[in-house]
Design a protein around this motif. Structure first.
Motif, mmCIF file in Angstrom:
data_model
loop_
_atom_site.group_PDB
_atom_site.id
_atom_site.type_symbol
_atom_site.label_atom_id
_atom_site.label_comp_id
_atom_site.label_asym_id
_atom_site.label_seq_id
_atom_site.Cartn_x
_atom_site.Cartn_y
_atom_site.Cartn_z
ATOM 1 N N SER A 182 0.926 5.308 -35.977
ATOM 2 C CA SER A 182 0.932 5.965 -37.288
ATOM 3 C C SER A 182 2.307 5.882 -37.931
ATOM 4 C CB SER A 182 0.530 7.436 -37.164
ATOM 5 O OG SER A 182 -0.662 7.550 -36.446
ATOM 6 N N ILE A 183 3.339 6.042 -37.089
ATOM 7 C CA ILE A 183 4.705 5.990 -37.624
ATOM 8 C C ILE A 183 4.974 4.626 -38.247
ATOM 9 C CG2 ILE A 183 7.152 5.981 -36.964
ATOM 10 C CD1 ILE A 183 6.407 8.126 -34.843
ATOM 11 N N GLY A 241 1.119 9.154 -26.562
ATOM 12 C CA GLY A 241 1.726 9.122 -27.891
ATOM 13 C C GLY A 241 1.653 7.781 -28.569
ATOM 14 N N LYS A 242 0.833 6.864 -28.025
ATOM 15 C CA LYS A 242 0.742 5.534 -28.620
ATOM 16 C C LYS A 242 0.185 5.579 -30.050
ATOM 17 C CE LYS A 242 -1.553 1.099 -27.937
ATOM 18 N NZ LYS A 242 -2.297 0.278 -26.986
ATOM 19 N N LEU A 255 8.079 -4.718 -29.903
ATOM 20 C CA LEU A 255 7.314 -3.507 -30.178
ATOM 21 C C LEU A 255 5.817 -3.829 -30.243
ATOM 22 C CD1 LEU A 255 7.032 -0.530 -31.070
ATOM 23 C CD2 LEU A 255 7.440 -1.281 -33.410
ATOM 24 N N ALA A 256 5.488 -4.886 -30.975
ATOM 25 C CA ALA A 256 4.081 -5.272 -31.135
ATOM 26 C C ALA A 256 3.472 -5.622 -29.785
ATOM 27 C CB ALA A 256 3.972 -6.460 -32.088
ATOM 28 N N TYR A 257 4.257 -6.302 -28.933
ATOM 29 C CA TYR A 257 3.752 -6.709 -27.624
ATOM 30 C C TYR A 257 3.436 -5.487 -26.760
ATOM 31 C CZ TYR A 257 3.417 -8.992 -23.120
ATOM 32 O OH TYR A 257 2.961 -9.422 -21.909
ATOM 33 N N VAL A 258 4.370 -4.532 -26.747
ATOM 34 C CA VAL A 258 4.152 -3.318 -25.948
ATOM 35 C C VAL A 258 2.912 -2.580 -26.450
ATOM 36 C CG1 VAL A 258 5.084 -1.046 -25.397
ATOM 37 C CG2 VAL A 258 6.562 -3.050 -25.281
#
Lengths: 355, 272
Positions: free
Chosen positions: B100-101, B94-95, B83-86
């Motif tokens: 924020s989520i 929506g990034k 997730l962090a890499y993407v």
């Protein structure tokens, strides 16, 4: 060898528009353009980091547009060197061979020989952060060359270096190209660099390649006003060194000779004279260290705050408005263009003819 | 530095001097709070500290806390690294919402998180039932603890890992690709080794955050008792005298582990 066919693509702040050109086997092709002309994006597209929205890229006649970068056999060198910081110089250079699963023994031999030839063997155990800019760029070159790439892509390889290192690395690039004959695409915004290295130059502006020609033609017959403004800060004339004495070469140019400070003693050359170093006068200025060439004014154009005077001896000069008035310069007037031998830059012309 | 030198410096840099004094109040506040408790326990009542250290219930609950948080951190690493890499490498629609989520667990009260987790993972809910059929129960079990710790510690890991990946020039991967590395190889030969220190320190923070969680775990898994819950339980039944020794013990263990991990990260850095 490599062909771009109407390659177009849009990024958020750049785009490539219908870029087409052809680079021959063994050719040194320079893409020259101002900053932000989209030059890096072209190289990255050739390397396969971006898939163009339109158009094709052919490598040795094969369409590689949709082939991933690792299957293209391309050597890439970035302006910022992009060495792997967690690997020693030796490991950096060996990386490509390891990825190709070359046997360990051969890796050692090839790495050693390329490091010897680029003169970085003494750095092999050092880490990139401890190297100077010039050393890092040599390592980056070795890393790209060791895989025997079909094409070498150089993205402003000299721009981040100080002038002296630039000079020596430029010679190195020339030498490497001569020895290995690798097809090279080199991008730069520096005209001297383009003139010194290129077999042919592609001029790029606003995402378009607007002229592909020999250095001589690009600088003497720019295809547009905009381009003339960009490349037009040099006089370029073709000539031939006929004799040399005490480091001063006599260059034969059509119907006149130029004395130039140069170590060359013979051969076909390109001669560069910055127009701001050319002084105009109505009488011949006699001096052994000075060239004074007669010519007729053919054209006067405004060039920023100054005016550029073109003459029929294929030279031009930059003068102020005041000088025009004082000398009464007019189209058709006969004048003498004078410049010192030290203001002349002579570069050996490449013999091969592509296109 | 002599006093005179400091005063002379103060004339030139009065803001720095005043800020340093004001700023040290916060540091003193932290040190004083912890040191006061540790000092009182070790000097005034070492006997009950030793008793706590020999109590199998206490030891078991401390080990459970460390272990559960380790599991939560492991899951955060396995799911959070991609997730962090993407997030670090790609821009997509929506990034910023996704980012924020990720931060939500930091801002919602822990009891609210506990209730939300309970509502989702209790056996009577669809998700809870699905896991129950796989043999995994959350209510009053290790997995309830892990899931609560995972919820609160994820932001710490993902944000650290994303910053780590962002700090690595994507050109390094590109060059690796031209040299013949597949995208996988470029990731694990170039990007991963360069980001590993960030990932490690993110994991340490996530682990520490998991160990310190109390509110959410209390709601979904009061039993088996993790150390913070045992301490709270002792406090409500035996007051300060019963809870403080365990609290001091937990703090000493955590500080010890934290310091060792930080130091090994530093040592690692120096060797590079």
């Amino acid at each position: 060898m490599i062909t771009l066919e109407k390659v177009s693509h849009e990024w958020s702040d750049f785009s490539l528009k219908n870029v087409s050109f052809n680079v021959a086997q063994g050719e040194y092709f320079v893409i020259l353009g101002p900053t932000a002309a989209g030059k890096t994006l072209i190289l990255e597209t050739i390397a396969g980091f971006h898939i163009p929205r339109q158009g094709n890229i052919l490598l040795n006649g094969k369409n590689v547009t949709h082939i991933p970068p690792e299957k293209r056999n391309i050597g890439f060198v970035y302006q910022d060197y992009s060495l792997f910081p967690h690997m020693s110089v030796e490991k950096n250079v060996a990386f490509g061979l390891k990825m190709r699963k070359v046997p360990k023994r051969d890796v050692e031999i090839k790495v050693q020989s390329i490091m010897d030839s680029i003169d970085i063997s003494h750095l092999k155990d050092r880490f990139p952060s401890t190297l100077s800019g010039g050393e890092q760029q040599r390592v980056a070159l070795a890393r790209a060359l060791v895989i025997d790439p079909d094409i070498l892509l150089l993205d402003e390889p000299l721009s981040a270096l100080d002038p002296r290192t630039q000079e020596s690395l430029r010679e190195e690039l020339k030498r490497i190209h001569k020895v290995r004959g690798a097809t090279t695409i080199h991008i730069t915004h520096n005209q001297d660099e383009a003139l010194a290295l290129a077999d042919r130059i592609g001029v790029m502006m606003n995402g378009e390649v607007i002229q592909v020609d020999t250095p001589y033609k690009v600088f003497n017959e720019p295809a547009s006003e905009e381009m003339a403004a960009f490349v037009g800060v040099e006089n370029v004339v073709e000539g031939k060194v006929v004799s040399s004495e005490d480091g001063v070469a006599l260059v034969e140019i059509g119907n006149y000779d130029i004395r130039a400070l140069s170590s060359l003693t013979e051969g076909e050359v390109n001669v560069f004279i910055r127009p701001e170093n050319v002084v105009l006068s109505k009488v011949k200025l006699e001096s052994s260290a000075r060239n004074s060439i007669s010519g007729k004014i053919t054209r006067i154009t405004q060039f920023g705050a100054t005016f550029r005077i073109y003459m029929d001896n294929s030279l031009s000069a930059l003068v102020t408005k005041q000088a025009i008035e004082e000398l009464g310069l007019n189209v058709g007037l006969k004048v003498y263009a004078s410049f010192k031998a030290t203001a002349v830059h002579v570069i050996k012309r490449c013999d091969e003819d592509y296109v | 530095m002599s006093i005179r030198k400091i005063l002379r410096g103060a004339k030139r840099q009065p803001v720095s001097l005043i800020f340093s004094f004001v700023g040290s109040i916060l540091i003193l506040f932290t040190i004083l709070t912890l040191f006061n408790m540790i000092f009182r326990q070790i000097v005034l009542d070492p006997k009950s500290l030793l008793e706590a250290a020999n109590d199998p219930t206490v030891i078991k609950s401390i080990l459970l806390t460390l272990y559960a948080s380790f599991l939560a951190t492991l899951i955060a690493m396995i799911l959070g690294t991609p997730l962090a890499y993407v997030l670090a490498r790609h821009d997509f629609l929506g990034k910023s919402m996704v980012e924020s989520i990720i931060d939500i667990p930091v801002i919602i009260p822990h009891s609210v998180a506990g209730i939300a987790l309970y509502a989702l993972f209790m056996r009577r809910s669809a998700v809870g039932e699905a896991f129950y059929n796989l043999g995994i129960i959350f209510e009053d079990s290790l997995w309830g603890i892990v899931v609560a710790m995972l919820f609160v510690s994820t932001p710490f890991y993902v944000n650290a890992a994303r910053e780590g990946f962002q700090s690595i020039n994507p050109r390094l991967e590109r060059v690796a690709r031209t040299l013949g590395a597949s995208q996988w190889k470029a990731f694990y030969r170039i990007t991963l080794p360069l980001a590993i220190r960030h990932l490690f320190s993110g994991a340490v923070m996530a682990w520490a955050r998991g160990v310190s969680e109390f509110g959410a775990i209390m709601i979904i898994a009061f039993y088996p008792m993790i150390a913070p819950i045992l301490i709270y339980y002792e406090f409500t039944t035996h007051g300060l005298k019963g809870s403080q020794p365990i609290a001091v013990l937990l703090i000493l263990v955590c500080l010890g582990i934290f310091i060792v991990l930080r130091m090994s990260a530093k040592y690692w850095e120096r060797r590079k």
